[in-house]
Design a protein around this motif. Structure first.
Motif, PDB file in Angstrom:
ATOM      1  N   LEU A  69       0.837  -1.196   0.000  1.00  0.00           N
ATOM      2  CA  LEU A  69       0.000   0.000   0.000  1.00  0.00           C
ATOM      3  C   LEU A  69       0.873   1.248   0.000  1.00  0.00           C
ATOM      4  O   LEU A  69       1.978   1.258   0.551  1.00  0.00           O
ATOM      5  N   ARG A  70       0.360   2.303  -0.611  1.00  0.00           N
ATOM      6  CA  ARG A  70       1.089   3.568  -0.677  1.00  0.00           C
ATOM      7  C   ARG A  70       0.409   4.599   0.222  1.00  0.00           C
ATOM      8  O   ARG A  70      -0.800   4.549   0.449  1.00  0.00           O
ATOM      9  N   GLN A  71       1.181   5.551   0.681  1.00  0.00           N
ATOM     10  CA  GLN A  71       0.668   6.632   1.521  1.00  0.00           C
ATOM     11  C   GLN A  71       0.836   7.953   0.789  1.00  0.00           C
ATOM     12  O   GLN A  71       1.789   8.150   0.044  1.00  0.00           O
ATOM     13  N   ARG A  72      -0.095   8.854   1.006  1.00  0.00           N
ATOM     14  CA  ARG A  72      -0.002  10.173   0.381  1.00  0.00           C
ATOM     15  C   ARG A  72       1.229  10.914   0.901  1.00  0.00           C
ATOM     16  O   ARG A  72       1.588  10.810   2.072  1.00  0.00           O
ATOM     17  N   VAL A  73       1.858  11.664   0.006  1.00  0.00           N
ATOM     18  CA  VAL A  73       3.016  12.476   0.369  1.00  0.00           C
ATOM     19  C   VAL A  73       2.505  13.833   0.828  1.00  0.00           C
ATOM     20  O   VAL A  73       1.944  14.598   0.045  1.00  0.00           O
ATOM     21  N   GLU A  74       2.665  14.107   2.094  1.00  0.00           N
ATOM     22  CA  GLU A  74       2.173  15.362   2.641  1.00  0.00           C
ATOM     23  C   GLU A  74       3.049  16.524   2.178  1.00  0.00           C
ATOM     24  O   GLU A  74       4.276  16.426   2.157  1.00  0.00           O
ATOM     25  N   GLN A  75       2.388  17.612   1.803  1.00  0.00           N
ATOM     26  CA  GLN A  75       3.113  18.803   1.381  1.00  0.00           C
ATOM     27  C   GLN A  75       3.754  19.458   2.600  1.00  0.00           C
ATOM     28  O   GLN A  75       3.112  19.613   3.639  1.00  0.00           O
ATOM     29  N   PRO A  76       5.021  19.843   2.518  1.00  0.00           N
ATOM     30  CA  PRO A  76       5.647  20.492   3.668  1.00  0.00           C
ATOM     31  C   PRO A  76       4.955  21.806   4.010  1.00  0.00           C
ATOM     32  O   PRO A  76       4.403  22.486   3.135  1.00  0.00           O
ATOM     33  N   ALA A  77       4.974  22.159   5.295  1.00  0.00           N
ATOM     34  CA  ALA A  77       4.338  23.399   5.734  1.00  0.00           C
ATOM     35  C   ALA A  77       4.979  24.593   5.045  1.00  0.00           C
ATOM     36  O   ALA A  77       6.199  24.660   4.882  1.00  0.00           O
ATOM     37  N   GLU A  78       4.124  25.518   4.634  1.00  0.00           N
ATOM     38  CA  GLU A  78       4.593  26.714   3.940  1.00  0.00           C
ATOM     39  C   GLU A  78       3.647  27.863   4.271  1.00  0.00           C
ATOM     40  O   GLU A  78       2.431  27.727   4.122  1.00  0.00           O
ATOM     41  N   PRO A  79       4.154  28.994   4.744  1.00  0.00           N
ATOM     42  CA  PRO A  79       3.278  30.109   5.107  1.00  0.00           C
ATOM     43  C   PRO A  79       2.474  30.592   3.905  1.00  0.00           C
ATOM     44  O   PRO A  79       2.896  30.466   2.758  1.00  0.00           O
ATOM     45  N   LEU A  80       1.306  31.152   4.201  1.00  0.00           N
ATOM     46  CA  LEU A  80       0.484  31.725   3.136  1.00  0.00           C
ATOM     47  C   LEU A  80       1.173  32.939   2.513  1.00  0.00           C
ATOM     48  O   LEU A  80       1.871  33.689   3.192  1.00  0.00           O
ATOM     49  N   ARG A  81       0.932  33.133   1.231  1.00  0.00           N
ATOM     50  CA  ARG A  81       1.410  34.312   0.503  1.00  0.00           C
ATOM     51  C   ARG A  81       0.338  34.677  -0.508  1.00  0.00           C
ATOM     52  O   ARG A  81      -0.434  33.829  -0.966  1.00  0.00           O
ATOM     53  N   LEU A  82       0.253  35.943  -0.862  1.00  0.00           N
ATOM     54  CA  LEU A  82      -0.673  36.387  -1.892  1.00  0.00           C
ATOM     55  C   LEU A  82       0.005  36.318  -3.252  1.00  0.00           C
ATOM     56  O   LEU A  82       1.186  36.671  -3.384  1.00  0.00           O
TER      57      LEU A  82
END
Length: 390
Positions: A213-226
């Motif tokens: 089984l495979r697991q989703r690759v979580e996106q690393p935390a990144e602050p919001l930007r406009l």
């Protein structure tokens, strides 16, 4: 002790009889003791029994599915000529997961492997307007569907003529081929934009590993930007142009704490009365929306979204709310001067004011916020109203 001729004759008769009885017992065990393979698909055939008129996943599968869980993602390893171009376990460029793995060959063949919950789903049927050959919004034409067995696995095979756009955006004729099957609680699909016979599709089906089984690759935390929106136009080799449109909005993957709370207007805008609210649970992509109205019927909406969000797009509200806001026009998106940079309590903001509405969008921590108004407002008034959010 010497065996008599009579005893010998009895043995010659009894031994073969015993063997026949034992053989009959084995046959009965194989016939009666062996269970029939499970058929997850309901298949209706014409009166003559030759052609399929309807095919669907049985409704009983829905009882075994828990929507609180993600479906298992099995490993698919096709032959080496298929190169992966999209991984369902990784977020795409827009920050979302795709529901299919995609593979391509050097000559342009495209293969997708898709995994769904095995809930009741109609695959092939005749609609009121006639059969429509597509497997997304409508049903497959039953005439292009056939049922086969791969060991104990019931497989639905289909093939039909279709079209697609080439690299020059020209429409070309192709043949779409695919198979559906069910494993455990998952409805699985392999589809290709080339003509492939059933044996070729079954060879690909055999490349699925149900034990890994495979697991989703979580996106690393990144602050919001406009990020600004716009229109990007590309001229193709045939002289035609193809445009890509991007909305104004926030981008990023902020950390949202377990005790996250929405931000609220500290008081109703002057002259306005709160008419309705709508909200989702706090957390990733949670939202909170308020609708205000004045005596002239002008509207103000306030929206707080946790995480990313588009700005200045269609404002149809959430749930029962409705706002007559429009999306930024093509001309406005092409002209960067229609959206001004601003600040709200030291946070970056976008201002957009035209003859129909006044809008401001900004980010604050892990939230994307927006205020839109149908009554005329100046930039200073919009910023002052936004700064009452706490």
């Amino acid at each position: 002790m010497t065996m008599t001729k009579k005893k010998k004759r009895i043995l010659l008769i009894a031994v073969p009889a015993a063997l026949l009885v034992a053989a009959a017992g084995v046959i009965l065990w194989l016939v009666l003791g062996r269970s029939e393979p499970y058929q997850p698909f309901e298949v209706w055939r014409s009166d003559d029994g030759n052609s399929i008129v309807y095919c669907a996943v049985k409704g009983e599968m829905e009882e075994t599915v828990s929507y609180e869980e993600d479906p298992p993602f099995y490993t698919f390893t096709p032959p080496s000529e298929w190169i992966m171009t999209q991984d369902a376990m990784e977020r795409n460029e827009y920050g979302y997961y795709d529901n299919a793995d995609e593979y391509q060959t050097e000559d342009g063949a495209v293969l997708t492997f898709t995994q769904y919950f095995a809930t009741h789903r109609i695959l092939a049927a005749n609609t009121e307007s006639g059969p429509q050959i597509t497997s997304y919004n409508n049903y497959l034409d039953p005439s292009v569907v056939s049922e086969v067995w791969f060991g104990d696995t019931q497989v639905i095979y289909y093939q039909y003529p279709s079209t697609q756009r080439d690299e020059n955006w020209e429409e070309v004729e192709i043949t779409r081929t695919g198979v559906y099957w069910v494993h455990d609680k998952s409805l699985l699909q392999l589809s290709c934009n080339r003509a492939m016979d059933i044996n070729q599709m079954l060879e690909l089906l055999a490349c699925v590993d149900y034990n890994t089984l495979r697991q989703r690759v979580e996106q690393p935390a990144e602050p919001l930007r406009l990020e600004r929106g716009g229109v990007w136009t590309e001229t193709l080799e045939n002289g035609r142009t193809m445009s890509q449109v991007e909305d104004y909005g926030s981008r990023g993957n902020p950390e949202i704490p377990e005790d996250a709370e929405f931000l609220y207007l500290s008081a109703p805008p002057q002259g306005y009365t709160l008419e309705d609210t709508d909200s989702n649970e706090p957390g990733r992509y949670g939202y909170y929306c308020e609708k205000y109205v004045d005596q002239q019927g002008e509207l103000i909406s306030y929206t707080c979204t946790m995480g990313e969000s588009s700005l200045f797009s269609y404002g149809t509200g959430h749930g029962a709310l409705y706002f007559p806001f429009h999306q930024m026009s093509w001309e406005e998106l092409q002209d960067p001067n229609t959206v001004l940079d601003a600040q709200v309590n030291g946070n970056p903001a976008f201002l957009h004011i035209d003859e129909d509405e006044a809008s401001i969008g900004w980010i604050d921590g892990y939230c994307t916020l927006e205020i839109r108004c149908t009554a005329p407002m100046t930039a200073e008034e919009l910023i002052a109203l936004a700064e009452t959010v706490s």
